[in-house]
Design an enzyme around this catalytic site. Structure first.
Site: not given
Ligand SMILES: NC(=O)c1ccc[n+]([C@@H]2O[C@H](COP(=O)([O-])OP(=O)(O)OC[C@H]3O[C@@H](n4cnc5c(N)ncnc54)[C@H](O)[C@@H]3O)[C@@H](O)[C@H]2O)c1
Length: 264
Positions: A142, A155
């Protein structure tokens, strides 16, 4: 790296950014896309869309990661690209009453999912990759891991640790032809973003997961360590290192504004 013909694993591939990565890898001709997620139903649905395979997996459990690696390699062959993408948005408090929080729970969960999951993937794949002459890790982190996440110390801190681990992974294994990229977006329109308070992560506009996946394909092709779907982040990093105190002052102003808005 070109993903054409490659065996790829995506943790957290059932939703959001991970799901878009699975689709992009499939469309780019990956030989097999493996979706590993706690959310088994959506993992199966994504796997069906990309002619892939699904594993129910809790990335915070070392045994689950071992199972995904062993079964993927047994069924589909050597893993070329392992994407540690699963993440959680726990421990957000826009008022930031106490950066230390009230309990260990959000810290430990975030540490396990954002850091130890990446460590386990490396621990069990590095020997295999070294034996076959190389491999690739893509770790979704992130912009919060490079800058900070106003309103969530847990976070921010665990995402910083994930950057630290990825740097060391890249340094330790460059000589073994093992490549590492970190994906560091700001806001991306997913369930996670919708579940946390609105904040500066959306200041430069939220991207779609599909746009982020396109940027990942380009980043993998160029094999750059840093993949920044929001290019503004590079400028913020420069400002941070140029004058740390001024940068903290600016972030504290954002925090103050957030308190004002959420305290109404
Ligand atoms: N959405 C944003 O704005 C954003 C920005 C920067 C970074 N991120 C990062 O991107 C990555 C994906 O996030 P996203 O936004 O797609 O969120 P999301 O909630 O849509 O998807 C996250 C996925 O991770 C899975 N998950 C959570 N805990 C888990 C575990 N213990 N074991 C296996 N699977 C698990 C969930 O079931 C889900 O399918 C994350 O690492 C998040 O920190 C997201």
């Amino acid at each position: 790296m070109q993903v054409t013909g490659k065996v790829v694993v995506v943790t957290g591939g059932a939703n959001g950014i991970g799901k878009a990565l699975c689709e992009a890898f499939h469309n780019a001709g990956a030989a097999k896309v493996v979706v590993a997620d706690l959310d088994a139903a959506n993992a199966r649905a994504v796997a069906a869309m990309v002619d892939g395979a699904a594993f129910k997996c809790d990335v915070s459990q070392e045994n689950d990661i071992v199972h995904v690696i062993e079964e993927t390699e047994r069924q589909f062959g050597p893993i070329d690209l392992f994407c540690s993408n699963a993440g959680i948005g726990g421990g957000f408090d826009p008022m930031s009453e106490n950066a230390g929080g009230a309990s260990d729970e959000p810290w430990q969960r975030s540490w396990a999912i954002h850091v130890m999951a990446h460590v386990y993937a490396a621990r069990h794949l590095i020997p295999r990759m070294r034996a076959r002459g190389g491999g690739y890790f893509l770790n979704t982190i992130s912009a919060a891991g490079l800058l900070s996440q106003v309103g969530s110390p847990a976070y921010s801190t665990t995402k910083h640790a994930a950057v630290g681990f990825a740097e060391n992974l890249a340094i330790s294994h460059k000589a073994h032809n093992i490549k590492v990229s970190i994906l560091c977006p700001q806001g991306v329109d997913t369930n996670m973003l919708r579940s946390i308070p609105k904040g500066p992560q959306s200041g430069d506009g939220d991207l779609t997961p599909e746009q982020v996946a396109k940027d990942v394909l380009a980043g993998l092709e160029q094999e750059t360590f840093l993949i920044l779907p929001h290019p503004q982040v590079l400028g913020y990093m420069r400002k941070k290192t140029e004058n740390y105190d001024r940068w903290i002052g600016g972030m504290a102003k954002i925090q103050a504004k957030m308190r004002e808005e959420f305290g109404k």
